[in-house]
Scaffold this motif. Sequence first.
Motif, PDB file in Angstrom:
ATOM      1  N   ASN A 119       0.844  -1.194   0.000  1.00 20.64           N
ATOM      2  CA  ASN A 119       0.000   0.000   0.000  1.00 20.64           C
ATOM      3  C   ASN A 119       0.885   1.251   0.000  1.00 20.64           C
ATOM      4  O   ASN A 119       1.689   1.421   0.906  1.00 20.64           O
ATOM      5  CB  ASN A 119      -0.905   0.018   1.226  1.00 20.64           C
ATOM      6  CG  ASN A 119      -1.843   1.212   1.230  1.00 20.64           C
ATOM      7  OD1 ASN A 119      -2.580   1.417   0.285  1.00 20.64           O
ATOM      8  ND2 ASN A 119      -1.791   2.011   2.275  1.00 20.64           N
ATOM      9  N   PRO A 120       0.795   2.099  -0.996  1.00 23.99           N
ATOM     10  CA  PRO A 120      -0.008   1.960  -2.211  1.00 23.99           C
ATOM     11  C   PRO A 120       0.684   1.033  -3.210  1.00 23.99           C
ATOM     12  O   PRO A 120       1.844   0.684  -3.031  1.00 23.99           O
ATOM     13  CB  PRO A 120      -0.079   3.392  -2.742  1.00 23.99           C
ATOM     14  CG  PRO A 120       1.221   3.995  -2.304  1.00 23.99           C
ATOM     15  CD  PRO A 120       1.514   3.394  -0.954  1.00 23.99           C
ATOM     16  N   ASP A 179      -6.120   1.356  -3.126  1.00 20.92           N
ATOM     17  CA  ASP A 179      -5.090   1.880  -2.239  1.00 20.92           C
ATOM     18  C   ASP A 179      -5.764   2.562  -1.065  1.00 20.92           C
ATOM     19  O   ASP A 179      -6.920   2.995  -1.161  1.00 20.92           O
ATOM     20  CB  ASP A 179      -4.187   2.890  -2.977  1.00 20.92           C
ATOM     21  CG  ASP A 179      -3.315   2.228  -4.028  1.00 20.92           C
ATOM     22  OD1 ASP A 179      -2.989   1.034  -3.855  1.00 20.92           O
ATOM     23  OD2 ASP A 179      -2.974   2.899  -5.013  1.00 20.92           O
TER      24      ASP A 179
END
Length: 229
Positions: free
Chosen positions: A201-202, A214
Amino acid sequence: AICAAAVWYGPSALASIKFASPWSEVSAFYGVIFGPMLLCGLTASWLSKLSPFPLGRSPALWGLVGLVAGATGLALSFLDARLANIVVDGRGGNLGSMALLGGVGITLFQCLSEEVLFRGWAQSFLVKQVGALAGILLASLLFMGFHLIGAPLSPLAMLNLFLGGILFGLFAWRSGGIIAPFAAHFAWNVTEDVGLGLVPNPGVGGFGAIIDYDLVGRSLWGGSAEGLN
């Protein structure tokens, strides 16, 4: 010590290698970390004269319970992030059915390795030595501590990993085996990684995801590199 060394030195050893595809890079990364972990769990179980993969009572039923619990837990955490308005569409996505199948296989291997070591061996051994409550708590601390190797985590992430370890530990203790914690662990991870693309993430993992989201915003709700941890 072997597991810790693999987690600490494995990724840096792979950094200088040029891989042909994201698939091969992710596969190698998981292999150098979780391969030694599985070997450690199997060896420690053998030395302790414990079964590394006890089926326990009603494995089919407990497997289903674990799958539902893991998927539901991830869904509720994702809903929390939605309500906090930190969920955004990512730029990655589906790389094809074969890639997704590879992601499922890698996740199976990861969860199997962790459960064999932490619930199949560590918790079983500790429960025999100090009782159920202390054994589950100590195994959960080990599970949390493993995730600290190689990268610091926020106190919230540490707490959540500890609580996750307790949940998996209770499943193992109540069912008498590791089918239930393995199923719960797998359902959470595969939904998070392959289903929704929330790890990393992201971004999106090397095997892609069915849908890529995300989390951007407050880390309290998952908007950091730690994601829903």
